[in-house]
Design a protein around this motif. Structure first.
Motif, PDB file in Angstrom:
ATOM      1  N   SER A  67     -40.755  15.763  12.584  1.00 35.03           N
ATOM      2  CA  SER A  67     -40.431  17.149  12.357  1.00 35.03           C
ATOM      3  C   SER A  67     -39.442  17.491  12.907  1.00 35.03           C
ATOM      4  O   SER A  67     -39.439  18.274  13.728  1.00 35.03           O
ATOM      5  N   ILE A  68     -38.033  17.218  12.803  1.00 33.80           N
ATOM      6  CA  ILE A  68     -36.847  17.488  13.305  1.00 33.80           C
ATOM      7  C   ILE A  68     -35.975  18.122  12.635  1.00 33.80           C
ATOM      8  O   ILE A  68     -35.510  17.810  11.286  1.00 33.80           O
ATOM      9  N   ARG A  69     -35.846  19.561  12.996  1.00 35.41           N
ATOM     10  CA  ARG A  69     -35.162  20.377  12.136  1.00 35.41           C
ATOM     11  C   ARG A  69     -34.014  21.011  12.982  1.00 35.41           C
ATOM     12  O   ARG A  69     -34.164  21.312  14.166  1.00 35.41           O
ATOM     13  N   ARG A  70     -33.145  21.375  12.123  1.00 35.73           N
ATOM     14  CA  ARG A  70     -31.857  22.000  12.539  1.00 35.73           C
ATOM     15  C   ARG A  70     -31.709  23.129  11.405  1.00 35.73           C
ATOM     16  O   ARG A  70     -31.355  23.116  10.544  1.00 35.73           O
ATOM     17  N   SER A  71     -31.501  24.466  12.126  1.00 39.93           N
ATOM     18  CA  SER A  71     -31.445  25.771  11.640  1.00 39.93           C
ATOM     19  C   SER A  71     -32.315  25.736  10.342  1.00 39.93           C
ATOM     20  O   SER A  71     -32.045  26.425   9.247  1.00 39.93           O
ATOM     21  N   GLY A  72     -33.758  25.290  10.394  1.00 35.74           N
ATOM     22  CA  GLY A  72     -34.599  25.381   9.422  1.00 35.74           C
ATOM     23  C   GLY A  72     -34.535  24.368   8.383  1.00 35.74           C
ATOM     24  O   GLY A  72     -35.508  24.400   7.559  1.00 35.74           O
ATOM     25  N   GLU A 132     -30.697   1.696  10.949  1.00 36.30           N
ATOM     26  CA  GLU A 132     -30.023   1.348  12.201  1.00 36.30           C
ATOM     27  C   GLU A 132     -29.031   2.611  12.818  1.00 36.30           C
ATOM     28  O   GLU A 132     -28.718   2.598  13.737  1.00 36.30           O
ATOM     29  N   SER A 133     -28.490   3.218  11.702  1.00 40.47           N
ATOM     30  CA  SER A 133     -27.439   4.213  12.017  1.00 40.47           C
ATOM     31  C   SER A 133     -28.313   5.583  12.022  1.00 40.47           C
ATOM     32  O   SER A 133     -29.286   5.828  11.530  1.00 40.47           O
ATOM     33  N   ILE A 134     -27.813   6.190  12.733  1.00 38.98           N
ATOM     34  CA  ILE A 134     -28.349   7.801  13.025  1.00 38.98           C
ATOM     35  C   ILE A 134     -27.781   8.663  11.852  1.00 38.98           C
ATOM     36  O   ILE A 134     -26.476   9.021  11.874  1.00 38.98           O
ATOM     37  N   PRO A 135     -28.236   9.471  11.218  1.00 34.94           N
ATOM     38  CA  PRO A 135     -27.677  10.537   9.988  1.00 34.94           C
ATOM     39  C   PRO A 135     -26.935  11.425  10.848  1.00 34.94           C
ATOM     40  O   PRO A 135     -27.401  11.936  11.950  1.00 34.94           O
ATOM     41  N   VAL A 136     -25.980  12.087  10.250  1.00 38.13           N
ATOM     42  CA  VAL A 136     -25.073  13.350  10.548  1.00 38.13           C
ATOM     43  C   VAL A 136     -25.833  14.283  10.155  1.00 38.13           C
ATOM     44  O   VAL A 136     -26.120  14.585   9.045  1.00 38.13           O
ATOM     45  N   ALA A 137     -25.724  15.486  11.086  1.00 35.87           N
ATOM     46  CA  ALA A 137     -26.233  16.820  10.898  1.00 35.87           C
ATOM     47  C   ALA A 137     -25.167  17.507   9.709  1.00 35.87           C
ATOM     48  O   ALA A 137     -23.995  17.060   9.704  1.00 35.87           O
ATOM     49  N   THR A 138     -26.150  18.171   8.746  1.00 36.87           N
ATOM     50  CA  THR A 138     -25.151  18.950   7.747  1.00 36.87           C
ATOM     51  C   THR A 138     -25.218  20.475   7.953  1.00 36.87           C
ATOM     52  O   THR A 138     -24.256  21.067   7.482  1.00 36.87           O
ATOM     53  N   THR A 139     -25.837  20.855   9.153  1.00 36.20           N
ATOM     54  CA  THR A 139     -25.637  22.089   9.618  1.00 36.20           C
ATOM     55  C   THR A 139     -25.988  22.411  11.175  1.00 36.20           C
ATOM     56  O   THR A 139     -26.618  21.381  11.604  1.00 36.20           O
ATOM     57  N   MET A 140     -25.247  23.292  11.914  1.00 33.46           N
ATOM     58  CA  MET A 140     -25.363  23.050  13.306  1.00 33.46           C
ATOM     59  C   MET A 140     -25.297  24.573  13.711  1.00 33.46           C
ATOM     60  O   MET A 140     -24.611  25.465  13.207  1.00 33.46           O
ATOM     61  N   ASN A 141     -26.392  25.069  14.547  1.00 32.88           N
ATOM     62  CA  ASN A 141     -26.363  26.063  15.560  1.00 32.88           C
ATOM     63  C   ASN A 141     -26.541  25.904  16.944  1.00 32.88           C
ATOM     64  O   ASN A 141     -26.260  24.895  17.322  1.00 32.88           O
ATOM     65  N   LEU A 142     -26.672  26.995  17.641  1.00 34.20           N
ATOM     66  CA  LEU A 142     -26.417  26.596  19.127  1.00 34.20           C
ATOM     67  C   LEU A 142     -27.572  25.705  19.481  1.00 34.20           C
ATOM     68  O   LEU A 142     -27.345  24.849  20.485  1.00 34.20           O
ATOM     69  N   LEU A 143     -28.758  25.985  19.140  1.00 35.82           N
ATOM     70  CA  LEU A 143     -29.894  25.185  19.654  1.00 35.82           C
ATOM     71  C   LEU A 143     -29.995  23.710  19.069  1.00 35.82           C
ATOM     72  O   LEU A 143     -30.084  22.753  19.861  1.00 35.82           O
TER      73      LEU A 143
END
Length: 630
Positions: A29-34, A79-90
């Protein structure tokens, strides 16, 4: 540098043991900005990835079923690490910690590829990417990498500046409670990131631009960086405690900055500080070391940089300039904790080898250096650092052939200092049989004479140690009648090699025997022009060996013999101020602080000699240490 972005997992990684149990929800459960970023990443990937990053290969994971018997569906491992689509400080802090852990596991390209996409839109990504590129530039010294490092540092500065408080007023002018409370935590993070980026850019400017104007600009930037750290500390003291997940990274970053600046400025002699008046600060070494240790002991994104700063200080600066008698046990214990977490980290392995060498365990040091070389091949310039330490291990153990082997590798492969590598080859070959010299198709005199043409410049001036070896190269390449071990003995002293050997009495005794033989030969056949200088050099080194053997009275005699020849020296005028320094340290070790201070003060009466700046630093630190112990 890693990819498990839930903050609870980062804490778990730092404290992981083979018995650690995690539920599947915590792993996936790895979440970024919800927004869940890795909903499709397979569980098998997480097992392998988490295990490799934490340094534990036998970690067991207990899976718990989700409520209502719902199960997650997974695709095949990626093998590759997905790239984030959103980003906040945390989320930026979490992903940058991922990148940092990848880096510490020698996955340099993976770390860079993970961090780069957000380096223009996230302050921590820009800082981390700048750090990676500057680190690579320092390792390779290739023009292309130096240019990339400078661009990355400038871009990081601009990115971080976009997140800073939008006001012309600096943080130090926020005097009212209302103004202080109005600044957001994200803006404080931006200030800390901006301060670090200033240091990166200043460092790259210092390397690339030889002009004095560039140097002054760099010093102004460094002063601004230090002021930002101080301002941020003052603001934190006036606002309520913050329990957010990002706050610990802010506090840790400020501790790192203040600790590094206090340590760095405490090493600079007052005379040089006056020349750098634009900074206008002084530092407290004990405060600096304490802050860095606190920062390295806590869980935040700057902890590893704090540790590396401590390791560099104790393994290099401390050896060359300090007067402490023991390695700091608290830092060593902390280092071993990190080494356990990242057992394959080539940087930590390298420092492990260096610390073994400083303890006199040269065999273990060489084993660790060999591990460093075999561990990774992506950045082969790391190998050059190992070759340099290998060369020194073999020199100090008097294994001339192996020492030559590594000096030759460095001269062929490394861009750092061709002049020093060429000189190293020459002084080692001088001690090898003539048939070996012929077998490697080398001419010792030619090697000595080539040194001058290989010198580089910083700020329009020669590098002091290169200027020193170039002068020596001209002397030994054009004259005869010198003791064959003499150039190497002098080189060992210039690089604090006798202090490195001080833990092994038998090695010091062995080198003392070599010095005695040289002294006998030079006295039987003194050189008409260089005779006084040559004998005085051996007297200085003889006194140094006797000091390390605890024979203080005999050592004092030989140091005084050098001082008595002050007016007779023709070339090596550095010998007398260095003799005063060594005599001062001898009295310090005896507990006679008055005589120690008296002799160290005499060093200041001498100017314009070889390796002058180095001795100024040493003398300043010694006098400061004596003042604390009086």
């Amino acid at each position: 540098m890693l990819h498990l972005t839930a903050s609870c997992l980062f804490a778990s990684i730092l404290t992981a043991t083979p018995q650690t149990e995690l539920c599947v929800e915590e792993v996936i459960s790895i979440r970024r900005s919800g927004a869940t970023l890795i909903a499709t990443t397979s569980l098998r990937f997480h097992f392998r990835y988490f295990s490799s990053l934490s340094g534990e290969t036998n970690m067991s994971l207990t899976l718990s079923k989700r409520k209502n018997d719902q199960e997650d569906k997974f695709e095949d491992a990626r093998e590759s690490i997905p790239v984030a689509t959103t980003m906040n400080l945390l989320s930026s802090l979490e992903e940058c910690t991922t990148g940092l852990y990848l880096f510490l596991n020698n996955r340099f390209s993976d770390a860079i590829n993970l961090i780069h996409p957000w380096s223009k839109n996230s302050m921590y990504h820009s800082l981390m990417y700048g750090f990676f590129m500057v680190f690579k530039a320092i390792l390779t010294f290739e023009p292309q990498d130096l240019q990339i490092g400078m661009i990355a540092a400038k871009d990081a500065l601009n990115t971080c500046n976009n997140f800073r408080k939008k006001t012309k007023m600096t943080l130090s002018h926020l005097v009212s409670k209302q103004e202080i409370m109005a600044i957001t935590e994200e803006e404080l993070h931006a200030e800390v990131c901006y301060a670090e980026c200033l240091i990166l850019k200043s460092f790259m400017s210092f390397i690339q631009d030889e002009s004095m104007l560039a140097f002054l600009k760099s010093e102004i930037s460094v002063g601004s960086s230090y002021q930002i750290y101080k301002d941020c500390q003052q603001i934190l003291m006036q606002i309520p405690d913050n329990q957010s997940k990002t706050h610990k990274h802010l506090v840790g970053g400020i501790k790192f900055g203040l600790g590094a600046f206090n340590l760095m400025l405490s090493l600079v002699p007052p005379r040089i500080l006056k020349l750098l008046n634009i900074i206008g600060y002084s530092g407290d070494r004990e405060v600096g070391l304490s802050l860095l240790h606190e920062s390295a002991s806590e869980t935040h994104i700057n902890n590893i940089i704090s540790l590396l700063t401590l390791l560099f200080y104790y393994n290099y600066i401390y050896v060359d300039f300090g007067v402490e008698k023991v390695y700091n046990p608290a830092t060593e214990d902390l280092f071993l904790v990190y080494l356990q977490k990242f057992p394959n980290c080539v940087i930590l392995k390298f420092f492990h080898a260096r610390s073994s060498m400083l303890k006199g365990d040269f065999k273990n040091a060489q084993l660790k250096l060999q591990e460093c070389i075999f561990t990774q091949n992506e950045w082969k310039q790391v190998h050059h650092l190992c070759y340099w330490e290998f060369m020194w291990c073999h020199i100090l153990e008097q294994d001339w052939r192996q020492a030559y082997h590594y000096a030759n590798l460095l001269s062929q492969q490394s861009r750092w200092s061709k002049a020093i590598y060429m000189y190293s080859k020459a002084i080692i070959l001088a001690l090898l049989p003539s048939h070996f010299v012929k077998s490697v198709s080398e001419d010792i005199n030619s090697l000595f004479l080539k040194v001058e043409g290989l010198r580089i410049k910083f700020l329009g001036s020669s590098v002091p140690i290169e200027k020193f070896v170039a002068g020596k190269g001209q002397r030994y390449g054009t004259t005869t009648g010198w003791f064959t071990a003499q150039p190497l003995l002098e080189f060992i002293y210039a690089w604090s090699g006798f202090r490195v050997m001080s833990k092994k009495v038998e090695l010091i005794s062995s080198w003392l025997s070599i010095i005695d033989r040289g002294e006998d030969l030079l006295q039987e056949n003194p050189h008409k022009e260089y005779g006084t200088d040559d004998i005085s050099l051996l007297n200085l080194l003889k006194g140094l060996c006797l000091k390390h053997l605890g024979k203080y009275k005999k050592a004092e005699y030989y140091f005084n013999r050098v001082i008595q020849k002050d007016k007779l020296l023709k070339y090596d005028h550095y010998l007398v101020p260095y003799a005063y320094y060594e005599l001062g340290i001898l009295h310090y070790l005896k507990g006679d602080y008055a005589r120690a201070t008296k002799n160290l003060d005499k060093v200041r009466n001498y100017k314009d000699y070889s390796m002058e700046t180095q001795l100024q630093f040493r003398t300043h630190i010694a006098l400061e240490q004596i003042a604390k112990e009086k």
